[in-house]
Structure formats: structure tokens, C-alpha cells
Design an enzyme around this catalytic site. Structure first.
Site, PDB file in Angstrom:
ATOM      1  N   CYS A   2      13.817   9.051  19.679  1.00 12.96           N
ATOM      2  CA  CYS A   2      13.411   9.466  21.022  1.00 12.96           C
ATOM      3  C   CYS A   2      14.393   8.969  22.093  1.00 12.96           C
ATOM      4  CB  CYS A   2      12.044   8.893  21.345  1.00 12.96           C
ATOM      5  SG  CYS A   2      10.829   9.230  20.083  1.00 12.96           S
ATOM      6  N   ARG A  27      20.618  11.989  19.681  1.00 10.19           N
ATOM      7  CA  ARG A  27      19.768  11.028  18.983  1.00 10.19           C
ATOM      8  C   ARG A  27      18.783  11.700  18.038  1.00 10.19           C
ATOM      9  NH1 ARG A  27      19.287   5.922  22.014  1.00 10.19           N
ATOM     10  NH2 ARG A  27      17.265   5.639  21.086  1.00 10.19           N
ATOM     11  N   TRP A  77      11.051  12.364  18.953  1.00  7.55           N
ATOM     12  CA  TRP A  77      11.283  12.559  17.517  1.00  7.55           C
ATOM     13  C   TRP A  77      10.009  12.098  16.843  1.00  7.55           C
ATOM     14  CZ3 TRP A  77      12.315   9.289  13.118  1.00  7.55           C
ATOM     15  CH2 TRP A  77      12.967   9.937  12.065  1.00  7.55           C
ATOM     16  N   ASN A 103       9.402   5.126  23.709  1.00  5.90           N
ATOM     17  CA  ASN A 103      10.195   5.113  22.467  1.00  5.90           C
ATOM     18  C   ASN A 103       9.665   3.982  21.607  1.00  5.90           C
ATOM     19  OD1 ASN A 103      11.842   7.043  23.520  1.00  5.90           O
ATOM     20  ND2 ASN A 103      13.700   5.803  23.545  1.00  5.90           N
ATOM     21  N   GLY A 104       9.634   4.180  20.294  1.00  5.60           N
ATOM     22  CA  GLY A 104       9.210   3.106  19.395  1.00  5.60           C
ATOM     23  C   GLY A 104       7.894   3.435  18.716  1.00  5.60           C
ATOM     24  N   GLU A 485      30.335   6.082   0.328  1.00  7.22           N
ATOM     25  CA  GLU A 485      30.398   6.583   1.696  1.00  7.22           C
ATOM     26  C   GLU A 485      30.791   8.067   1.709  1.00  7.22           C
ATOM     27  OE1 GLU A 485      29.273   5.678   4.380  1.00  7.22           O
ATOM     28  OE2 GLU A 485      30.410   6.684   5.949  1.00  7.22           O
ATOM     29  N   LYS A 489      28.512  11.027   3.312  1.00 10.47           N
ATOM     30  CA  LYS A 489      29.011  11.966   4.322  1.00 10.47           C
ATOM     31  C   LYS A 489      28.708  13.394   3.880  1.00 10.47           C
ATOM     32  CE  LYS A 489      29.401  10.067   7.133  1.00 10.47           C
ATOM     33  NZ  LYS A 489      29.153   8.670   7.137  1.00 10.47           N
ATOM     34  N   GLU A 492      24.626  14.152   3.834  1.00  8.76           N
ATOM     35  CA  GLU A 492      23.842  14.133   5.075  1.00  8.76           C
ATOM     36  C   GLU A 492      24.152  15.299   5.995  1.00  8.76           C
ATOM     37  OE1 GLU A 492      24.281  10.750   7.756  1.00  8.76           O
ATOM     38  OE2 GLU A 492      26.359  10.508   7.202  1.00  8.76           O
ATOM     39  N   HIS A 508      26.396   6.436 -19.093  1.00  8.36           N
ATOM     40  CA  HIS A 508      25.112   5.848 -19.478  1.00  8.36           C
ATOM     41  C   HIS A 508      23.940   6.721 -19.030  1.00  8.36           C
ATOM     42  CE1 HIS A 508      27.059   2.299 -21.017  1.00  8.36           C
ATOM     43  NE2 HIS A 508      27.842   2.331 -19.939  1.00  8.36           N
ATOM     44  N   LYS A 607      20.280   9.373  15.047  1.00 10.26           N
ATOM     45  CA  LYS A 607      21.460   8.517  15.176  1.00 10.26           C
ATOM     46  C   LYS A 607      21.086   7.044  15.069  1.00 10.26           C
ATOM     47  CE  LYS A 607      25.717   7.486  15.885  1.00 10.26           C
ATOM     48  NZ  LYS A 607      26.576   7.617  14.684  1.00 10.26           N
TER      49      LYS A 607
END
Ligand code: M6R
Length: 612
Positions: A2, A27, A77, A103-104, A485, A489, A492, A508, A607
Site C-alpha cells: 500500500c 509498490r 494492496w 498501511n500495514g 538469482e 529474475k 518473477e 539426485h 516492491k
């Protein structure tokens, strides 16, 4: 996640609120809303829209149809209740006197809601936020003081929050308060502002105040007052934000992610420059003394997502250079596994935003256990930066794209520098060898630029593989950290199922997933492991895989095995991640573009993950 914007001043509020919210779109959100008060008539108008901010902008004629010079705005959000206009903020008390954006997460919202229901309150939404506004309203009706009602509500709420609050019958003021969720207060020439992040108010001002946990700000058009929970006034110093407004924009690139990938030479250079003085690593400005480093017998590195991948790369580098044992952990695991932290250890928390809930909780746990914390953080003044004993800032600048690139690269640099200083203090790196490593570091920006200059080959390759169903990334040692990484990338932003494996582990179990034409990317930057990884690549090739090999110039023999080869310049092997990651960032980016996806705002992601 948010976003919050608030304004009170001489200008029409709604266009300022909408412009601020548009800077927070990165965000991630699913609905938006504003509340504006017309100070001349006392009229309060709330407008909300589900989906893109554009809908709200159209609904309000770019904000021009909403009259008034003070207001609060929000991008939501969803956490409690589906994305809908009804659940969108701002939320109001029944008599529309108190209006709030949040927010939160309010952890005890159910318990508070039950108490309010017993006192006659009804609820129209599924949100935890509506509980907060009604709780403030409850105390306001008892005390008739906005400040007391906010403070009392804060004392009853558990969880994390940043609030923007307005009271219809308290004209010419807006209020802000926070606990564990970011919020800044700004002062411009024609008014005062609140923002959950710097870009939200950067068009209006660079002069900001950081509001701390359990503090309240009272804003009028020309004054800002801060209060603690006892309602005593607190003095605060104004801080100048140095970010270039341009830096928060796309600067001619098609996407923020591509812009940020191209900013890496500069970001890496700035981060090196901040801590290298006279050919030596110097942490004196952050107060990390050599005596403290000399005592370190164990290092724990904790982060989430890409920050955790930096932790893994750092473990290989640190252990090799310093002989100090390093444990790494995903923050959400660390915080709940009751970790045994030995005496004379250091916990390193890596975070771009400095607000990631699990990383912040890991930091607090380490401090509770009496262990010193080093934060490696990009956002100045963020919670992790402020709560760490020492903060190594990275100099990536604002990172807007959800997929991190330049922040990741600068975190690597910070960790190399930390490893070098620790190795020196432990007597394992001579001044001369350190100077050589610094010279190598200083060459990284130009080498990254060289890889970027050759990006068209990757673009071409990405267009061939944009329809892939599955991908695998293989590597050993540091190359495994790079693979993790690279794989993140890819998945996502391209939504292609992708996994990274330590190359020796594939046989394995996972090798059974390899079929004709499955794309496998082998990463081979470490000469001592080169032959081993080649053997693993041959194993998957013989089961039908299509192979991309990523190695350093000179290893041209890879072309006997790989179907497509990408070369990066040679560097000190400890720093190889900084170069090998660039083609993998580009690969993820161009596959996403080829698929026509929303590169900067991938689905389901935010984000800054300020909820656990
Ligand atoms: O702000 P932080 O560095 O703490 O964020 C950690 C992760 O959420 C972040 O790295 C995430 O994995 C990125 N989307 C990866 O590109």
C-alpha cells in the site's frame, strides 16, 4: 504494497494526492482512493476506484472535480478482504467525521472489532483498517481531542501501521502516525505533506522529517508538530532528500527495470566510492571499528528473496577470505527457528527497502539475543537502517521495478568490502593484496557496461525462449548463488517455472524433469569448478536439454557443449557474481518483454513486503 499520500496547503489537494499516488504505483496495489476536505464549506468528499489508479484519475477529472485544499490518498494492496471499492481506503467513521488511510496490518483487529460491536458499531468492509478508524472515532467521541484519540487507539492496536487521519470537525489539520510501517513528513513552499515513500512527495519537496515508531504528527498548511504517546511535543530535524526527481522516473527507458539494469555501473561505482578511501576499505564513518571486527568469530547473514541470494554469495566470499564461519538464513526462517547465536558474532541484515517485515523481525531477534547487527540497506532512514547498530548504505538510488537489479548489485559490493576489511583485520589480507582487489573492484563498472553494450544477443536469445514452460539454472559454489538469482529474475517477471540447482545435486532427482528442448542455463565462472559443471551440463544435454553456457572470456571450449554461449569479462573470482548476473537479469527482462508482460509490476508481487 500500500501507499499513502497526504497534503494540506494552499493548492487544490486532489491533483497533488493523485500525482503522489502515481509515484507509488510501483509498490503494487489493486485499488485506490482519496478523501478531500473543502476548508471553506467543511464538505468532505471520498472517491475510490478498484483497479488501476487511472480509473480514479478519470473519475475525478485528474482531481479537478474534487474541491478542497487538504486530503489523504491511498493505494491498497489487499490483505484483509478482496480488492474492491468497498474495501479500498480511505475508510470513515459512521458519521463520516473521522477518515483514515492505513498501511500495514492490525493483528488484533478481530478482538478490537468485537469490542466495538458490543459498543454499537457496525462495519461495512472486511478490512482491519475500518477497525482502526472506528476505534479512533470511539476515543474521539469520549475525549473530543484528535491527538488523544489517535494516541489512545495506538496503545490498543497491535501490529504495524502508518496512518493518515482527518477529522471533519477539526478543520485545517491532518494527522499522521506510525508503528513499524514507513512514513515521512514533508514541508513545501505552499503546504505540508505525508508520504509512505520518498517518491510520493518528491515533486513537492525535498525537505522531510522522519517520524518514528509510536509518534504522531499534526500538520497544518504551514506547520508540523510531532508528539509522543504522552502527547509531549518532540523536536525533529529536517533532512534534505538528495535523490534526483529524474531518478524516480523512467528516463527514456521502456521500463524501470531496464533503466535500473543500466544504472548498475554508476550504482556500483558510487557504493565502492563511499567506502574506499586512499586505496583501503574504510568503515570509520559508519562506526564499525577494527576492534569490533577483530572480535567476530561467526557471521550470520539474513535476508529475503534476492537479498538472501546476496547472503549466499557473501558466504562463499567471506569464508574463503576470512576463515570466519558464516551461516545464512532466509529471514522468515531465522525469526522462528530460535537460532543459536554464539558470543562474539555479528548478524548482517540485507534489505533494499529496509522495511521487509521478516528481515526487520530477524534484526530485532538478533538484538534481543544481544548480538550486534550490521544493516546493509538502500533506503535511507528506513526501519532496518535506523535499528541496526551499524548501517552500510548501498548507493543504488531509488529502485522502482519490483524485480531488484541495481540494489542487488550494490549489496554484493557492500558485502565484498565487508569481507575485505574483515580479512585485513584478521591478518589474512595484506595491504598490497587489498589494493589489488580494490583495483579489480574499480574495474567492475566498465566491465558491467561492456556486458550491457552487448545486450542484443541476449535479447535475440530471449525471444527464442519466451514460450518455454520450464527452465533450470545450474552452478557450483558462487555460480550456484548466481543461478538462484538468475532463476528468481526469470520466474518473477516472466512467469516461467524456473529452478536453480547446485549442479551436482541435479542427478539426485530433478534430472527426471529434463525433456527435449528444456532450457538449462549453466553458470561457470569459477575455474576450479569448471570441469565439474561441464560434466553436469553434458548429463542434461544427453537427456535432450538445450544448453546456454555462461562463462568468462577465454573459456571458449564451452562451445563444444553449450548450444548458446555468453561470455563475461574476467575478474577476481570472488567478484564474478557482479558480472555474471548481468546477462541473467537481461534474459529475464527480455523474456518478460517478449511475452508482453507488465515487467515492472509483476502479478502478485510488491516492491516492499511489509507484512509477513
Ligand atoms: O527490500 P528487501 O531487499 O528486503 O526485499 C527482499 C525481497 O522481497 C526482494 O529481494 C524480492 O525478492 C525481489 N522482488 C527480487 O527481485
Amino acid at each position: 504494497m500500500c501507499g499513502i499520500v497526504g497534503y494540506i496547503g494552499e493548492q487544490q489537494a486532489a491533483p497533488i494526492l493523485l500525482a503522489g499516488l502515481s509515484k507509488l504505483e510501483y509498490r503494487g496495489y489493486d485499488s485506490a482512493g482519496i478523501c478531500v476536505r473543502d476548508e471553506s464549506t467543511g464538505n468532505v468528499e471520498v472517491v475510490k476506484a478498484k483497479g488501476r489508479l487511472r480509473t480514479l484519475i478519470e473519475k475525478t477529472d485528474d482531481g479537478h472535480s474534487v474541491i478542497g485544499t487538504s486530503g489523504i490518498g491511498h493505494t491498497r494492496w489487499a490483505t484483509h478482504g478482496e480488492p474492491s471499492e468497498n474495501n479500498a481506503h480511505p475508510h470513515c467513521s459512521d458519521d463520516k467525521n473521522v477518515v483514515l488511510v492505513h498501511n500495514g496490518i492490525i493483528e488484533n483487529f478481530q478482538e478490537l472489532k468485537e469490542k466495538l460491536v458490543k459498543r454499537g458499531y457496525t462495519f461495512y468492509s472486511e478490512t482491519d483498517t475500518e477497525v482502526a478508524v472506528k476505534l479512533i472515532d470511539y476515543y474521539y467521541k469520549k475525549t473530543e481531542s484528535p491527538l488523544t484519540s489517535i494516541a489512545t487507539a495506538m496503545l490498543h492496536i497491535r501490529g504495524s501501521y502508518a496512518f493518515g487521519v482527518m477529522f471533519k470537525d477539526c478543520p485545517n489539520k491532518i494527522f499522521a502516525a506510525r508503528k513499524d510501517s514507513p512514513l515521512i513528513i514533508g514541508k513545501s513552499e505552499h503546504g505540508t505533506l505525508i508520504g509512505s515513500d520518498v517518491p510520493a512527495i518528491l515533486d513537492q519537496t525535498r525537505n522531510v522529517y522522519y517520524i518514528d515508531n509510536m509518534e504522531i504528527a499534526e500538520l497544518t498548511k504551514d506547520e508540523i508538530h510531532f508528539f509522543n504517546m504522552d502527547e509531549d511535543e518532540i523536536e525533529k530535524e529536517v533532512v534534505q532528500i538528495k535523490w534526483d526527481a529524474e531518478a524516480a522516473e523512467k528516463g527514456g527507458y521502456e521500463h524501470f527495470m531496464l533503466k535500473e539494469i543500466h544504472e548498475q555501473p554508476r550504482a556500483v561505482q558510487d557504493t565502492i566510492g563511499a567506502y574506499v578511501k586512499d586505496n583501503a576499505v574504510d568503515f570509520s564513518e559508519i562506526g564499525l571499528k577494527d576492534e569490533e571486527l577483530a572480535n567476530i568469530e561467526r557471521v550470520y547473514i539474513v535476508g529475503c528473496g534476492s537479498a538472501y541470494h546476496v547472503a549466499m554469495a557473501a558466504k562463499y566470499v567471506l569464508e574463503d577470505m576470512t576463515q570466519v564461519p558464516v551461516e545464512i538464513d532466509i529471514a522468515s526462517e531465522f525469526r522462528y527457528r530460535n537460532p543459536i547465536l554464539v558470543k562474539n558474532s555479528l548478524v548482517v541484515i540485507i534489505s533494499q527497502s529496509g522495511e521487509t517485515a521478516d528481515s526487520l523481525a530477524a534484526l530485532r531477534l538478533a538484538k534481543e539475543k544481544g548480538v550486534a547487527v550490521l544493516g546493509v540497506v538502500n533506503v535511507v532512514g528506513s526501519s532496518i537502517a535506523r535499528e541496526s547498530d551499524h548501517t552500510l548504505y548501498t548507493y543504488a538510488g531509488p529502485e522502482i521495478s519490483v524485480a531488484t537489479t541495481k540494489a542487488y548489485s550494490t549489496q554484493l559490493i557492500a558485502m565484498y568490502l565487508f569481507a575485505m576489511r574483515l580479512a585485513q583485520v584478521k591478518g589474512l589480507l595484506s595491504e598490497e593484496d587489498c589494493a589489488k582487489m580494490i583495483a579489480e573492484l574499480n574495474e567492475l563498472p566498465a566491465k558491467i557496461q561492456k556486458i550491457l553494450d552487448d545486450k542484443e544477443r541476449i535479447q535475440w536469445f530471449a525471444s527464442k525462449y519466451a514460450n518455454a514452460k520450464d527452465m533450470f539454472f545450474l552452478g557450483r559454489g558462487l555460480d550456484y548463488a548466481i543461478s538462484l538469482e538468475g532463476s528468481l529474475k526469470m520466474k518473477e517477471i516472466s512467469y516461467i517455472h524456473s529452478e536453480a540447482y547446485a549442479a551436482g545435486e541435479l542427478k539426485h532427482g530433478t534430472i527426471s524433469l529434463i525433456e527435449d528442448n528444456t532450457l538449462v542455463v549453466g553458470v561457470l565462472t569459477q575455474s576450479n569448478l569448471y570441469e565439474k559443471t561441464i560434466s553436469n551440463m553434458v548429463e542434461v544435454k544427453s537427456r535432450g536439454a538445450y544448453l546456454m553456457g555462461l562463462t568468462t572470456y577465454g573459456n571458449y571450449g564451452i562451445e563444444d557443449t553449450a548450444d548458446f554461449s555468453v561470455y563475461v569479462p574476467k575478474t577476481d573470482p570472488h567478484f564474478a557474481t557482479s558480472l555474471a548476473i548481468i546477462p541473467l537479469q537481461l534474459l529475464g527482462y527480455y523474456v518478460s518483454v517478449a511475452k508482453g508482460l507488465d515487467v515492472d509490476k509483476p502479478r502478485n508481487l510488491a516492491k516492499s513486503v511489509t507484512v509477513e
